[in-house]
Scaffold this motif. Sequence first.
Motif, PDB file in Angstrom:
ATOM      1  N   LEU A   1     -69.011 -31.189  21.563  1.00 61.04           N
ATOM      2  CA  LEU A   1     -67.996 -31.390  22.706  1.00 61.04           C
ATOM      3  C   LEU A   1     -68.280 -33.166  22.663  1.00 61.04           C
ATOM      4  N   LEU A   2     -66.504 -33.379  22.191  1.00 58.79           N
ATOM      5  CA  LEU A   2     -65.942 -34.562  21.681  1.00 58.79           C
ATOM      6  C   LEU A   2     -66.375 -35.344  23.214  1.00 58.79           C
ATOM      7  N   PHE A   3     -67.508 -35.898  24.045  1.00 64.58           N
ATOM      8  CA  PHE A   3     -67.730 -36.170  25.175  1.00 64.58           C
ATOM      9  C   PHE A   3     -66.644 -38.118  25.839  1.00 64.58           C
ATOM     10  N   PHE A   4     -66.675 -38.591  24.810  1.00 65.91           N
ATOM     11  CA  PHE A   4     -66.065 -39.934  24.701  1.00 65.91           C
ATOM     12  C   PHE A   4     -65.648 -40.743  24.322  1.00 65.91           C
ATOM     13  N   ALA A   5     -65.023 -41.748  23.829  1.00 63.71           N
ATOM     14  CA  ALA A   5     -64.896 -42.076  22.630  1.00 63.71           C
ATOM     15  C   ALA A   5     -64.920 -43.764  22.310  1.00 63.71           C
ATOM     16  N   LEU A   6     -65.887 -44.176  21.824  1.00 63.01           N
ATOM     17  CA  LEU A   6     -65.332 -45.879  21.399  1.00 63.01           C
ATOM     18  C   LEU A   6     -64.448 -46.079  20.251  1.00 63.01           C
ATOM     19  N   GLY A   7     -63.353 -46.690  21.039  1.00 61.79           N
ATOM     20  CA  GLY A   7     -62.620 -46.363  20.083  1.00 61.79           C
ATOM     21  C   GLY A   7     -61.740 -47.656  19.225  1.00 61.79           C
ATOM     22  N   GLY A   8     -62.212 -48.683  19.335  1.00 59.93           N
ATOM     23  CA  GLY A   8     -62.852 -50.171  18.644  1.00 59.93           C
ATOM     24  C   GLY A   8     -61.612 -50.421  18.401  1.00 59.93           C
ATOM     25  N   PHE A   9     -61.378 -51.532  17.011  1.00 56.45           N
ATOM     26  CA  PHE A   9     -59.683 -51.449  17.254  1.00 56.45           C
ATOM     27  C   PHE A   9     -59.562 -51.155  15.939  1.00 56.45           C
ATOM     28  N   PRO A  10     -58.217 -51.479  15.312  1.00 53.55           N
ATOM     29  CA  PRO A  10     -57.480 -50.699  14.087  1.00 53.55           C
ATOM     30  C   PRO A  10     -57.409 -52.025  12.915  1.00 53.55           C
ATOM     31  N   ASP A  11     -58.521 -51.161  11.792  1.00 58.41           N
ATOM     32  CA  ASP A  11     -58.838 -51.899  10.475  1.00 58.41           C
ATOM     33  C   ASP A  11     -57.616 -53.067  10.131  1.00 58.41           C
ATOM     34  N   ASP A  12     -57.650 -54.680   9.687  1.00 57.72           N
ATOM     35  CA  ASP A  12     -57.369 -55.292   9.414  1.00 57.72           C
ATOM     36  C   ASP A  12     -56.763 -54.854   8.125  1.00 57.72           C
ATOM     37  N   GLN A  13     -55.569 -54.993   8.282  1.00 61.53           N
ATOM     38  CA  GLN A  13     -54.587 -54.864   7.010  1.00 61.53           C
ATOM     39  C   GLN A  13     -53.976 -56.633   5.508  1.00 61.53           C
TER      40      GLN A  13
END
Length: 323
Positions: free
Chosen positions: A25-37
């Motif tokens: 079960l996905l308990f929490f998430a290290l979301g980070g930041f978007p990849d630069d375009q």
Amino acid sequence: MPGSPDMRVYEWQGEPTPVVDADNLLFFALGGFPDDQPGRSWDEEVAKPAAKDIRATAVDIYTEPRWLRKRRARNGESVPRRGPHAAKTIGISMGGGQTHPQNTAHSARLHQLLTNLLALQSIQRIAGWTNSNHYANPPPVLFMAFAKQLHSFYEKELRSVCEHDPRTIRNFPARLSVFSMVTINFGPATVTFPHIDYRNLAWGWCAITALGNYNPDLGGHLVLWDLKLIIRFPPGSTILIPSAILRHSNTTIQANETRFSFTQFTPAGLFRWVYNKFRTDADIDKSKTTTPAEHEQRKKDRARRWDEGVNMYTRWQGPVSTV
């Protein structure tokens, strides 16, 4: 950082990372930041401007000498439970004796300063990246991507609150955010004490975005005490955790560095209000029209609510690595 030998350090670099339990079960998430375009930089377009905007608002709210001085107990006051840094909260709240959901009460000037801050592009980009699909390329992003059922639950419940009482005003347009509240930790060196956010939904998530000018190799780490885990937390990145059940804090930063945080959440009281068909628990328990059968059903519902909540977590099917 905490030096206990039983604590593990995860040198997270900001890439989106699911954290699962023994049952996947996905308990929490290290979301980070978007990849630069090509030609675009999250750090330059969002993270740095957001930190600058938060700092400017802090100076306007507190006046700089007061803002720069740590809050200490004086005149019978206690240091805030989460830490001595400056902080303000805004949004739709429920709990602490409130008889119905309502927007946080502030002076006209403070309300204007906070709403102006939330209207800035840098802050709206963070809100959109955290939990909607508006700024995603490709969609969906973070909360929706990692916990689609839980995200939908948050979206539906907040929509019900606002439709029932049009006087409640969301912090962000519905397309950007499913959270009802925001706390801005103005720092200037935000270092929180170990705590749990006991008024939040037990199985729910809150989103923490770290901002500022600090070296994440030397400080500002997120500490999850129950998991004995220390996570490198680079500025501009977001982590989503069940903050009502995980005791958390962050580590100190270096002298002359700055660290702010932007936290989005929804209090558990809002979810209870909707479940109760727009009444408080006290209203139902004291009402002469509530039948014994209804009281019994409510007890059964409370007993199974945790299982229903955990079932909203995603069962992760992809590869995993040890954190």
